[in-house]
Motif scaffolding. Sequence first.
Motif, PDB file in Angstrom:
ATOM      1  N   CYS A  76       0.108  -9.918  14.435  1.00 29.04           N
ATOM      2  CA  CYS A  76       0.314 -10.197  12.922  1.00 29.04           C
ATOM      3  C   CYS A  76      -0.148  -9.256  12.183  1.00 29.04           C
ATOM      4  N   GLU A  77       0.970  -8.340  11.744  1.00 26.71           N
ATOM      5  CA  GLU A  77       0.839  -7.329  10.770  1.00 26.71           C
ATOM      6  C   GLU A  77       1.514  -7.672   9.370  1.00 26.71           C
ATOM      7  N   ILE A  78       0.589  -7.199   8.196  1.00 27.02           N
ATOM      8  CA  ILE A  78       1.386  -7.547   6.941  1.00 27.02           C
ATOM      9  C   ILE A  78       2.299  -6.866   6.442  1.00 27.02           C
ATOM     10  N   GLN A 133      -8.414   2.999  19.786  1.00 23.30           N
ATOM     11  CA  GLN A 133      -7.582   2.064  20.249  1.00 23.30           C
ATOM     12  C   GLN A 133      -7.887   1.422  21.558  1.00 23.30           C
ATOM     13  N   ASP A 179       0.798  -0.203  13.851  1.00 24.49           N
ATOM     14  CA  ASP A 179       1.118   1.307  14.705  1.00 24.49           C
ATOM     15  C   ASP A 179       1.476   0.617  16.183  1.00 24.49           C
ATOM     16  N   PRO A 187      -5.232  -4.951   1.021  1.00 22.13           N
ATOM     17  CA  PRO A 187      -4.700  -6.410   1.762  1.00 22.13           C
ATOM     18  C   PRO A 187      -5.596  -6.856   2.589  1.00 22.13           C
ATOM     19  N   GLN A 235      -5.788   6.105   8.873  1.00 25.95           N
ATOM     20  CA  GLN A 235      -5.732   5.201   9.752  1.00 25.95           C
ATOM     21  C   GLN A 235      -5.845   5.567  10.977  1.00 25.95           C
ATOM     22  N   GLY A 240      -3.512  -7.050  12.281  1.00 27.71           N
ATOM     23  CA  GLY A 240      -2.946  -5.795  11.991  1.00 27.71           C
ATOM     24  C   GLY A 240      -2.476  -5.099  12.931  1.00 27.71           C
ATOM     25  N   ASP A 261      -7.739  -5.466  14.175  1.00 28.81           N
ATOM     26  CA  ASP A 261      -7.422  -3.879  13.941  1.00 28.81           C
ATOM     27  C   ASP A 261      -7.130  -3.758  12.487  1.00 28.81           C
ATOM     28  N   SER A 262      -8.087  -4.070  11.442  1.00 30.11           N
ATOM     29  CA  SER A 262      -7.454  -3.894  10.159  1.00 30.11           C
ATOM     30  C   SER A 262      -8.108  -2.869   9.283  1.00 30.11           C
ATOM     31  N   SER A 263      -7.582  -2.636   8.352  1.00 30.06           N
ATOM     32  CA  SER A 263      -7.894  -1.449   7.438  1.00 30.06           C
ATOM     33  C   SER A 263      -9.191  -2.019   6.599  1.00 30.06           C
ATOM     34  N   ASP A 264      -9.715  -1.004   5.928  1.00 29.48           N
ATOM     35  CA  ASP A 264     -11.179  -1.346   5.241  1.00 29.48           C
ATOM     36  C   ASP A 264     -10.877  -2.371   4.263  1.00 29.48           C
ATOM     37  N   ASP A 320       0.580 -12.149   6.443  1.00 27.92           N
ATOM     38  CA  ASP A 320      -0.682 -11.999   6.380  1.00 27.92           C
ATOM     39  C   ASP A 320      -1.409 -12.637   7.145  1.00 27.92           C
ATOM     40  N   ALA A 321      -2.403 -12.211   7.774  1.00 30.56           N
ATOM     41  CA  ALA A 321      -3.139 -12.803   9.093  1.00 30.56           C
ATOM     42  C   ALA A 321      -3.870 -13.799   8.850  1.00 30.56           C
ATOM     43  N   GLN A 370       1.017  -1.282   0.057  1.00 34.72           N
ATOM     44  CA  GLN A 370       0.001  -0.137  -0.083  1.00 34.72           C
ATOM     45  C   GLN A 370       0.813   1.287   0.155  1.00 34.72           C
TER      46      GLN A 370
END
Length: 292
Positions: free
Chosen positions: A108-110, A65, A89, A166, A55, A86, A159-162, A140-141, A34
């Motif tokens: 686990c963060e990609i 958070q 941060d 990914p 984010q 995710g 806690d993942s993105s939209d 990858d989770a 990204q």
Amino acid sequence: KSLNEVYFNNPMWPGESHSLKVEKILFKDKSKYQEVLVFQSSTYGRVLVLDGIVQLTEKDECAYQEMITHLPLCSIESPQNVLVVGGGDGGVLREIARHSSVKVIDICEIDQMVIDVSKKYFPQLAIGFEDPRVHLHVGDAIEFLKHAPEGKYDAIIVDSSDPVGPAQELVERPFFETIARALRPGGVLCNMAESMWLHTHLIQDMLSICRDIFKGSVRYAWASVPTYPSGVIGFMLCSTEGPPVDFVRPINPIEKLEGALHYRRELKFYNSEIHRAAFALPSFVRREVEAL
Ligand code: AAT
């Protein structure tokens, strides 16, 4: 490009956009997954943007958070093994670390770039990585969860993105099935669940999948986060079959946990009253949730 094309073309919220004044661009690069951007805003502090989507900002990250972490962890007695999906941060790690019962925090963060950028530009979030209970997995989770031991976790926080890019598969049935498998009986999931103003169908789809898979309880909660689209964000809370979980009345209230309110920094948003209030749904949302 016309202004309309620039400002109103995100498929997650077509026809609207929210703006923050940029004081200075601090970082901009493309990772394998990204586009990563950090800028100094004039009113919300530093801002982390992935593929054009905000984010977090320094000013309101506390709301997101703290809620996504303490809603699940205060709903069960002495959580010990926790997984974050995710959250590169580190903000959710910082919040989990307040719970002294916790022994293992897997994450686990990609995207390694998100982790590096956070350590450099958001030290008050990345401080979460310094806790010795944290075990970082970069990947990858989806794959990580396929191989997670059955019943290992008391709580999983997504806690993942939209779901563009990914995180696409993180709202689909097979992913929720692997989560349920990785939770112990009576274990809990808290999943970022978008905006009740914008994403009715997505929320309904997630709810019906989760009601199918999680045989304990499934509830929707929300909180105000001014820099997320429409100014609110939802959370889906689910528990697996086993000891019953009452999400609405926290059994493990944060105010009673030794040192939790002040661990490394003061809680800014979450408390037990906000916890209970988060489950009160506006009438139109209640109808949509019950209609399933
Ligand atoms: N706490 C900040 C909020 C976020 S960050 C979401 C993180 O999920 C990103 O760092 C992204 O790299 C990571 N991610 C996305 N897909 C995967 C995946 N398949 N496996 C592991 N990590 C992933 C979320 C803000 C929500 C915004 C609401 N509009």
